[in-house]
Design a protein around this motif. Structure first.
Motif, PDB file in Angstrom:
ATOM      1  N   TYR A   1      24.315  55.002  23.005  1.00 45.11           N
ATOM      2  CA  TYR A   1      24.482  56.428  22.697  1.00 45.11           C
ATOM      3  C   TYR A   1      25.396  56.566  21.373  1.00 45.11           C
ATOM      4  CZ  TYR A   1      26.670  61.138  23.191  1.00 45.11           C
ATOM      5  OH  TYR A   1      27.197  62.295  22.985  1.00 45.11           O
TER       6      TYR A   1
ATOM      7  N   ALA B   1      18.440  53.499  15.420  1.00 46.47           N
ATOM      8  CA  ALA B   1      18.812  53.796  16.764  1.00 46.47           C
ATOM      9  C   ALA B   1      17.700  53.370  17.759  1.00 46.47           C
ATOM     10  CB  ALA B   1      18.885  55.256  17.114  1.00 46.47           C
ATOM     11  N   GLY B   2      16.537  52.971  17.220  1.00 43.65           N
ATOM     12  CA  GLY B   2      15.309  52.361  18.027  1.00 43.65           C
ATOM     13  C   GLY B   2      15.700  50.997  18.492  1.00 43.65           C
TER      14      GLY B   2
ATOM     15  N   PRO C   1      20.839  56.799  11.782  1.00 45.31           N
ATOM     16  CA  PRO C   1      19.444  57.118  11.822  1.00 45.31           C
ATOM     17  C   PRO C   1      18.419  56.781  12.805  1.00 45.31           C
ATOM     18  CG  PRO C   1      19.357  55.697   9.991  1.00 45.31           C
ATOM     19  CD  PRO C   1      20.818  55.968  10.713  1.00 45.31           C
ATOM     20  N   PRO C   2      17.351  57.410  13.041  1.00 41.52           N
ATOM     21  CA  PRO C   2      16.519  56.780  14.224  1.00 41.52           C
ATOM     22  C   PRO C   2      16.041  55.646  13.956  1.00 41.52           C
ATOM     23  CG  PRO C   2      16.121  59.151  13.523  1.00 41.52           C
ATOM     24  CD  PRO C   2      16.999  58.985  12.757  1.00 41.52           C
ATOM     25  N   ALA C   3      15.705  55.197  12.920  1.00 41.13           N
ATOM     26  CA  ALA C   3      15.139  53.951  12.526  1.00 41.13           C
ATOM     27  C   ALA C   3      16.010  52.710  13.062  1.00 41.13           C
ATOM     28  CB  ALA C   3      14.900  53.670  11.126  1.00 41.13           C
TER      29      ALA C   3
ATOM     30  N   GLY D   1      22.974  56.079  18.337  1.00 38.82           N
ATOM     31  CA  GLY D   1      21.997  57.290  18.318  1.00 38.82           C
ATOM     32  C   GLY D   1      22.681  58.440  17.806  1.00 38.82           C
TER      33      GLY D   1
ATOM     34  N   SER E   1      18.883  49.965  19.062  1.00 42.72           N
ATOM     35  CA  SER E   1      20.248  49.968  19.522  1.00 42.72           C
ATOM     36  C   SER E   1      20.521  49.020  20.719  1.00 42.72           C
ATOM     37  CB  SER E   1      20.628  51.460  20.026  1.00 42.72           C
ATOM     38  OG  SER E   1      19.630  51.660  21.194  1.00 42.72           O
TER      39      SER E   1
END
Length: 222
Positions: free
Chosen positions: A122, A133-134, A129-131, A125, A136
């Motif tokens: 969390y 966070a994927g 950035p999403p790259a 995220g 995590s």
């Protein structure tokens, strides 16, 4: 969930097909080789948790190989579940034999991994950035290994150093995983294959750290 849903998440894959990711597929052999090497190390026959880790490492290679060939939702689960199994077994082994906790407390520590990973995921995220966070879930594992390593440097210096080495290798591996898609335009092969190779080395090394510690415990009568 549609178990046959097609998944295209990696730079190397351009279309459906068993051989659309040849390098990502073939490099899963690194997991199989690492598992065999770990399984055959001296003293492993007397260490059931170490043997279990080596067996699960072999399954990681099988599952990841399926995912990078079939590329469907069910094969994604075949990829992820053995990795989760390895993490949970190692946490139990670390709690039991590095920290010296009783079996039930070691098991509680395994259960606590789930809220811990969710909290770290969390935070990543929300902040990154999403790259990033994927990855995590894997970053949470990297952080946990590093924390164990730092904590154990004084009471068990060999283990502490070994875990920190593992954290460094995993950090490089996660970096390769994160950069796969962002670098795709400049490097069409992608970097995910490095994730496989470095992970195979890291997981085998983590087993080796545990094996050495357990055999040293036996020699000192602990």
């Amino acid at each position: 969930m549609t178990w046959t849903r097609y998944i295209d998440g990696y730079c190397e894959r351009l279309e459906p097909g068993l051989w659309a990711e040849p390098v990502n597929a073939v490099t899963n052999l690194a997991f199989l080789v690492a598992a065999v090497v770990a399984w055959t190390r001296p003293g492993m026959a007397s260490l059931p948790l170490a043997r279990a880790l080596a067996a699960v490492l072999f399954l990681i290679g099988i599952g990841s190989g399926l995912f990078h060939t079939v590329a469907q939702a069910w094969s994604a689960m075949a990829d992820v579940l053995p990795i989760l199994g390895f993490i949970l077994i190692y946490i139990y082994a670390a709690n039991r034999h590095y920290l010296g906790l009783p079996g039930w407390q070691s098991g509680v520590g395994v259960v606590l991994f789930f809220p811990y990973a969710a909290a770290v995921g969390y935070a990543i995220g929300a902040l990154l950035p999403p790259a990033v966070a994927g990855s995590s879930a894997y970053i949470s594992v990297w952080l946990l290994i590093a924390l164990y390593g730092v904590f154990l440097l004084r009471p068990l210096p060999d283990v502490g150093r070994g875990l920190l080495i593992g954290a460094v290798i995993l950090g490089l591996s996660i970096t390769a995983r994160i950069l796969d898609v962002p670098l795709c335009g400049a490097w069409p092969l992608g970097t995910h294959f490095l994730w496989h190779i470095l992970n195979a080395v890291m997981l085998a090394w983590m087993i080796e750290v545990y094996r050495r510690h357990r055999l040293a415990e036996g020699r000192t009568g602990r």
